[in-house]
Design a protein around this motif. Sequence first.
Motif, PDB file in Angstrom:
ATOM      1  N   GLU A  27      20.637 -23.032  17.539  1.00  0.00           N
ATOM      2  CA  GLU A  27      19.547 -23.620  18.528  1.00  0.00           C
ATOM      3  C   GLU A  27      20.082 -22.098  19.535  1.00  0.00           C
ATOM      4  O   GLU A  27      20.535 -21.743  21.194  1.00  0.00           O
ATOM      5  N   ILE A  28      19.285 -21.327  19.276  1.00  0.00           N
ATOM      6  CA  ILE A  28      19.330 -20.159  19.906  1.00  0.00           C
ATOM      7  C   ILE A  28      17.946 -19.719  20.901  1.00  0.00           C
ATOM      8  O   ILE A  28      17.005 -20.514  20.574  1.00  0.00           O
ATOM      9  N   PHE A  29      18.527 -19.602  22.194  1.00  0.00           N
ATOM     10  CA  PHE A  29      17.311 -19.023  23.125  1.00  0.00           C
ATOM     11  C   PHE A  29      16.793 -17.601  23.218  1.00  0.00           C
ATOM     12  O   PHE A  29      15.848 -17.689  23.417  1.00  0.00           O
ATOM     13  N   SER A  30      17.959 -17.080  24.100  1.00  0.00           N
ATOM     14  CA  SER A  30      17.945 -15.810  23.639  1.00  0.00           C
ATOM     15  C   SER A  30      19.346 -14.770  23.215  1.00  0.00           C
ATOM     16  O   SER A  30      19.969 -15.516  23.443  1.00  0.00           O
ATOM     17  N   VAL A  31      19.398 -13.832  22.528  1.00  0.00           N
ATOM     18  CA  VAL A  31      20.400 -13.259  22.058  1.00  0.00           C
ATOM     19  C   VAL A  31      21.025 -11.672  23.551  1.00  0.00           C
ATOM     20  O   VAL A  31      19.521 -11.044  23.487  1.00  0.00           O
ATOM     21  N   VAL A  32      21.577 -11.967  23.756  1.00  0.00           N
ATOM     22  CA  VAL A  32      21.447 -10.925  24.822  1.00  0.00           C
ATOM     23  C   VAL A  32      22.294  -9.263  24.506  1.00  0.00           C
ATOM     24  O   VAL A  32      21.180  -9.208  23.922  1.00  0.00           O
ATOM     25  N   THR A  33      23.286  -9.417  24.308  1.00  0.00           N
ATOM     26  CA  THR A  33      24.002  -8.240  23.360  1.00  0.00           C
ATOM     27  C   THR A  33      24.601  -8.699  21.860  1.00  0.00           C
ATOM     28  O   THR A  33      25.108  -9.782  21.498  1.00  0.00           O
ATOM     29  N   MET A  34      24.581  -7.719  21.824  1.00  0.00           N
ATOM     30  CA  MET A  34      25.190  -8.009  19.792  1.00  0.00           C
ATOM     31  C   MET A  34      25.334  -6.897  19.583  1.00  0.00           C
ATOM     32  O   MET A  34      25.634  -5.641  20.435  1.00  0.00           O
ATOM     33  N   GLY A  35      26.499  -7.105  18.973  1.00  0.00           N
ATOM     34  CA  GLY A  35      27.082  -5.572  18.372  1.00  0.00           C
ATOM     35  C   GLY A  35      28.647  -6.228  17.189  1.00  0.00           C
ATOM     36  O   GLY A  35      28.787  -7.498  16.749  1.00  0.00           O
ATOM     37  N   TRP A  36      29.089  -5.180  17.362  1.00  0.00           N
ATOM     38  CA  TRP A  36      30.168  -5.040  16.153  1.00  0.00           C
ATOM     39  C   TRP A  36      31.794  -4.836  16.248  1.00  0.00           C
ATOM     40  O   TRP A  36      32.102  -3.783  17.062  1.00  0.00           O
ATOM     41  N   THR A  53      19.897  -6.003  24.100  1.00  0.00           N
ATOM     42  CA  THR A  53      17.792  -6.795  23.610  1.00  0.00           C
ATOM     43  C   THR A  53      17.250  -4.892  24.205  1.00  0.00           C
ATOM     44  O   THR A  53      16.137  -5.060  23.534  1.00  0.00           O
ATOM     45  N   ASP A  54      17.349  -4.545  24.973  1.00  0.00           N
ATOM     46  CA  ASP A  54      16.238  -3.038  25.365  1.00  0.00           C
ATOM     47  C   ASP A  54      17.219  -1.545  24.321  1.00  0.00           C
ATOM     48  O   ASP A  54      16.204  -0.624  25.059  1.00  0.00           O
ATOM     49  N   GLY A  55      18.474  -2.148  23.387  1.00  0.00           N
ATOM     50  CA  GLY A  55      18.812  -0.999  22.778  1.00  0.00           C
ATOM     51  C   GLY A  55      19.197  -0.108  23.152  1.00  0.00           C
ATOM     52  O   GLY A  55      19.493   1.035  22.390  1.00  0.00           O
ATOM     53  N   ILE A  56      19.751  -0.146  24.428  1.00  0.00           N
ATOM     54  CA  ILE A  56      20.700   0.428  25.122  1.00  0.00           C
ATOM     55  C   ILE A  56      22.084   0.182  23.893  1.00  0.00           C
ATOM     56  O   ILE A  56      22.611  -0.532  23.677  1.00  0.00           O
ATOM     57  N   THR A  57      22.105   1.171  23.526  1.00  0.00           N
ATOM     58  CA  THR A  57      23.915   1.241  22.812  1.00  0.00           C
ATOM     59  C   THR A  57      24.768   1.918  23.606  1.00  0.00           C
ATOM     60  O   THR A  57      25.352   2.840  24.415  1.00  0.00           O
TER      61      THR A  57
END
Length: 125
Positions: A27-36, A53-57
């Motif tokens: 039940e996702i509205f938006s995913v902000v940050t993803m990581g490992w 989300t903007d591709g900043i790593t």
Amino acid sequence: QVHLVESGGALVQTGGSLGLSCAASGEIFSVVTMGWFRQAPGNQRELVATITTDGITDYADSVKGRFAISRDNAMNTVYLQMDSVKPEDTAVYYCNARVYYYSGSQVWPHPGDYWGQGTQVTVSS
């Protein structure tokens, strides 16, 4: 509920390459940050790489220049390309996502942090 499912862990030789992927669903509205993150036996869990989300790593110093994180926002999926791997990269790798999710028909105003089950990466010397 939000679920993260990782794949791609394997045994690889020193100097080799490996790719991990992690898909978020539910039940996702938006995913902000993803990581490992990763955790080796006897060690604390440590950050490997994150992407907004903007591709900043952001990368741990130990993997800069060797690992690359990317994501597919439409698929809520994050990837980790691991090149020139070393024995010290051996660990269980965990996917993490900060997610705004639905609670009923509304979006819960506070994002939640979710973790995958982990995938084993072993680098042989």
